[in-house]
Design a protein around this motif. Structure first.
Motif, PDB file in Angstrom:
ATOM      1  N   GLY A 152       9.801  28.996 -55.777  1.00 57.07           N
ATOM      2  CA  GLY A 152       9.483  28.919 -57.198  1.00 57.07           C
ATOM      3  C   GLY A 152       8.046  28.485 -57.435  1.00 57.07           C
ATOM      4  O   GLY A 152       7.351  29.026 -58.295  1.00 57.07           O
ATOM      5  N   GLU A 153       7.573  27.496 -56.651  1.00 54.33           N
ATOM      6  CA  GLU A 153       6.184  27.060 -56.783  1.00 54.33           C
ATOM      7  C   GLU A 153       5.222  28.163 -56.355  1.00 54.33           C
ATOM      8  O   GLU A 153       4.146  28.322 -56.943  1.00 54.33           O
ATOM      9  CB  GLU A 153       5.952  25.800 -55.942  1.00 54.33           C
ATOM     10  N   SER A 154       5.593  28.931 -55.347  1.00 51.01           N
ATOM     11  CA  SER A 154       4.742  30.047 -54.906  1.00 51.01           C
ATOM     12  C   SER A 154       4.638  31.112 -55.989  1.00 51.01           C
ATOM     13  O   SER A 154       3.562  31.672 -56.235  1.00 51.01           O
ATOM     14  CB  SER A 154       5.306  30.664 -53.617  1.00 51.01           C
ATOM     15  N   VAL A 155       5.771  31.375 -56.657  1.00 50.46           N
ATOM     16  CA  VAL A 155       5.762  32.344 -57.761  1.00 50.46           C
ATOM     17  C   VAL A 155       4.904  31.822 -58.911  1.00 50.46           C
ATOM     18  O   VAL A 155       4.104  32.561 -59.506  1.00 50.46           O
ATOM     19  CB  VAL A 155       7.201  32.626 -58.230  1.00 50.46           C
ATOM     20  N   ALA A 156       5.057  30.519 -59.235  1.00 44.99           N
ATOM     21  CA  ALA A 156       4.268  29.932 -60.319  1.00 44.99           C
ATOM     22  C   ALA A 156       2.781  30.017 -59.996  1.00 44.99           C
ATOM     23  O   ALA A 156       1.958  30.312 -60.872  1.00 44.99           O
ATOM     24  CB  ALA A 156       4.686  28.480 -60.531  1.00 44.99           C
ATOM     25  N   ARG A 157       2.427  29.755 -58.744  1.00 46.48           N
ATOM     26  CA  ARG A 157       1.019  29.824 -58.349  1.00 46.48           C
ATOM     27  C   ARG A 157       0.465  31.230 -58.550  1.00 46.48           C
ATOM     28  O   ARG A 157      -0.614  31.406 -59.116  1.00 46.48           O
ATOM     29  CB  ARG A 157       0.876  29.423 -56.889  1.00 46.48           C
ATOM     30  N   ARG A 158       1.222  32.227 -58.105  1.00 44.66           N
ATOM     31  CA  ARG A 158       0.732  33.608 -58.242  1.00 44.66           C
ATOM     32  C   ARG A 158       0.569  33.986 -59.707  1.00 44.66           C
ATOM     33  O   ARG A 158      -0.448  34.570 -60.102  1.00 44.66           O
ATOM     34  CB  ARG A 158       1.706  34.563 -57.560  1.00 44.66           C
ATOM     35  N   THR A 159       1.548  33.641 -60.533  1.00 44.56           N
ATOM     36  CA  THR A 159       1.457  33.983 -61.944  1.00 44.56           C
ATOM     37  C   THR A 159       0.316  33.245 -62.618  1.00 44.56           C
ATOM     38  O   THR A 159      -0.419  33.812 -63.432  1.00 44.56           O
ATOM     39  CB  THR A 159       2.783  33.653 -62.655  1.00 44.56           C
TER      40      THR A 159
END
Length: 624
Positions: free
Chosen positions: A116-123
């Motif tokens: 989830g944190e990786s997705v948030a970072r990309r977005t």
């Protein structure tokens, strides 16, 4: 030129949310989008989580089977018969499966949090890229700031919500298939009855999601006001004036009032969501009650054994939880989809800006810049900031823009720097409209320092090297730029020299005076080594001696480059090759100092007014 579209206002967004299609196709579209987002952020972790979800579903199905075996063994026990091996095996199997379920749940939680944190970072990276790519014109719009704040919050929270929801759907589907197969094996009528229990929640969840999005859209303007008040009450630069004027109490009261209104709105919003949730859960509970009554009837008819009934109850309880998790996942994706659509539209602004700013590379130098009948209006303003401006800048000239506040000087500087496109008219380099060039390449040929330049809380070296940011600042160029701006002596005297952080916000940092900061900003412009330098009030914080020294050396430090500078101090612009006088967005006079004084127009009047303020005699003529 194509006018840039304004961001949708809150009413537009609410209408849009209500008009979205309520269909399985909409859910499938959101699932595909979410899957691409998660896959692109961490495919191996995503695959690992899917595997964990499937294993967890098999463990649940295994528990139901073991419960049936356990109950059958218990029912076959006779007095004094001892404990049969099958019961021991069933007990150990049930304990092992329960332990495995707990362990898998822990692993799943850790993995999904990191993903989830990786997705948030990309977005969030995409949002930051978009925010720096959109036209500067958007930053003049309040509705743009509303959307930017929503998008910033959505970029960090909603992708994690999507990730969790997507994994919950996968896990819910896998568990529903596994446990459902076991339940259907006990009796085929039980599974479809239980699945019907999700229908009321499907109907209410969509309405809950739309209400959540509409609530957040409506609250964004007041949230921004709260954040701004919090900023005023907690930041260093504002602290002195807040205390000097005793503004802490009034600002705090305003903050409390806004927060109280938010809590009142939130309470009303939550009551409405709770009402919808209650309807959905009561409907689901009614169907579950009917399913259990059917099971009792089947037991009474002998169609289901007691052991099977016990296993069926466990399966129904498990399956109800999985169906609810599945529906919650769908609701989360619908809800997040509304916010992520907002993010997508924000990204579209950046894509449009990139398309509009494409073009041929700008030439490395120019012979002449002409401004032809340029007009410009800020978004939402009925008054033009520039009204038919014409001027000419030849290579190597020092050109001054003067005029009273609000005359359009800074706006014209932004257009010359390639930060704004004119609403009408054109800026031409050697006869070619700069809109034919890539705006990035145009800005690359210009160094601009505005009066409200940024004081970066980084090292002195970085503050200067940001004039042309690269991975490794050129130390020799930094030294030379500082020397030309008159900043070398005080920067070298800092505790760590050029490597001293220029802020007391961080350990070991030092602050500078206003005049010293202004010299650092000028050094930043020199470091850029551009053909055109634009300096907006470059000496506003300098003392008279330093100001005089800077202007006396301006031609030598420019080394043949072209300069446009803006000043309110008419004594500072006397040495300029050409002085343009602006008034209410128009050029009303142009010429050298001597020519303008001889003309006895606006320039001469303003020059004498300033001279009188220093000399105390309005009749004193200008010094030659």
């Amino acid at each position: 030129m194509t006018e840039e579209s304004e961001p949708l206002d809150p009413l537009d967004l609410q209408i849009e949310s209500r008009n979205q299609r309520r269909s399985a196709g909409r859910l499938w579209q959101l699932v595909r989008r979410s899957t691409r987002l998660v896959w692109g952020s961490g495919r191996l972790l995503f695959v690992g989580l899917l595997v964990v979800q499937v294993i967890a579903a098999l463990v649940l199905a295994g528990q139901v089977l073991v419960v049936e075996s356990f109950l059958s063994a218990v029912l076959e026990l006779g007095p004094g018969g001892g404990v049969p091996t099958v019961l021991v095996a069933a007990t150990l199997g049930l304990a092992g499966l329960m332990a495995a379920a707990a362990l898998l749940d822990s692993v799943r939680g850790s993995m999904s949090r990191f993903l989830g944190e990786s997705v948030a970072r990309r977005t969030y990276q995409d949002v930051l890229d978009a925010a720096t790519a959109v036209s500067l014109r958007h930053f003049e719009s309040a509705s743009f700031y509303d959307r930017l704040q929503r998008v910033e919050a959505s970029a960090t929270s909603r992708p994690f919500q999507v990730t969790q929801a997507l994994l919950g759907i996968v896990g819910g589907l896998a568990a529903t298939v596994g446990v459902g197969a076991v339940l259907a094996g006990i009796h085929p009528v039980l599974l479809p009855l239980l699945l019907l229990g999700g229908l009321p929640m499907i109907l209410t969840n969509r309405r809950e999601s739309r209400r959540e999005f509409q609530f957040m859209v409506a609250q964004t303007p007041r949230q921004r006001q709260r954040y701004y008040l919090s900023y005023l009450l907690t930041t260093r630069d504002e602290a002195k004036e807040v205390r000097a004027f005793d503004l802490g109490g009034p600002f705090r009261s305003r903050f409390d009032e806004l927060y109280a209104r938010y809590l009142a709105d939130l309470a009303r919003h939550l009551r409405r969501r709770l009402a919808l949730s209650t309807v959905g859960n009561l409907g689901s509970a009614a169907v579950l009650t009917g399913t259990l009554l059917v099971l009792v009837t089947l037991i009474g008819r002998g169609a289901v054994s007691v052991a099977q009934a016990g296993a069926a109850i466990v399966a129904i309880r498990m399956l109800q939880g999985q169906v609810q998790a599945l529906l919650r996942g769908m609701q989360s994706i619908f809800e997040a989809g509304l916010f992520l659509s907002d993010v997508d539209q924000f990204m579209d602004l950046a894509a449009t800006a990139r398309d509009e700013e494409e073009g041929d590379p700008a030439p490395p130098t120019f012979g002449e810049i002409t401004v032809e009948d340029v007009r410009f209006s800020y978004p939402g303003s009925a008054t033009e900031a520039l009204r038919g401006v014409d001027l000419r800048i030849r290579r190597g000239q020092v050109v001054a823009l003067v005029g009273e506040n609000g005359s359009g000087k800074t706006t014209l500087a932004k257009i010359l720097a390639g930060l704004y496109d004119p609403s009408a008219g054109a800026v031409r380099w050697d006869g070619r409209d700069t809109r034919a060039y890539s705006r990035v390449s145009v800005r690359d040929r210009v160094a601009v320092i505005f009066q409200d330049f940024v004081r970066y809380a980084f090292t002195a070296r970085e503050n200067i090297a940001f004039g042309r940011a690269t991975a490794d600042p050129d130390g020799g160029r930094v030294d030379e730029a500082a020397r030309r701006a008159g900043a070398a002596d005080f920067l070298e005297a800092l505790p760590a020299g050029y490597d001293t952080i220029l802020s007391r916000m961080f350990k070991g940092g030092r602050d500078l005076s206003g005049g010293q900061w202004q010299r650092v900003a000028i050094a930043r412009a020199f470091y850029r080594d551009a053909q055109l330098m634009i300096l907006d009030e470059p000496t506003a914080a300098l003392d008279p001696r330093a100001e005089s020294a800077l202007y006396d050396s301006l031609r030598s430090v420019l080394a043949g480059r072209t300069a446009v500078f803006i000043s309110h101090r008419f004594s500072s612009v006397r040495a300029a090759d050409v002085i343009y006088v602006l008034d209410q967005g128009q050029v009303v006079e142009a010429g050298s100092h001597d020519e303008l004084m001889a003309r006895e127009g606006m320039y001469a009047e303003l020059f004498r007014l300033q001279a009188a303020a220093y000399l105390g005699d309005p009749g004193v003529p200008q010094a030659r």
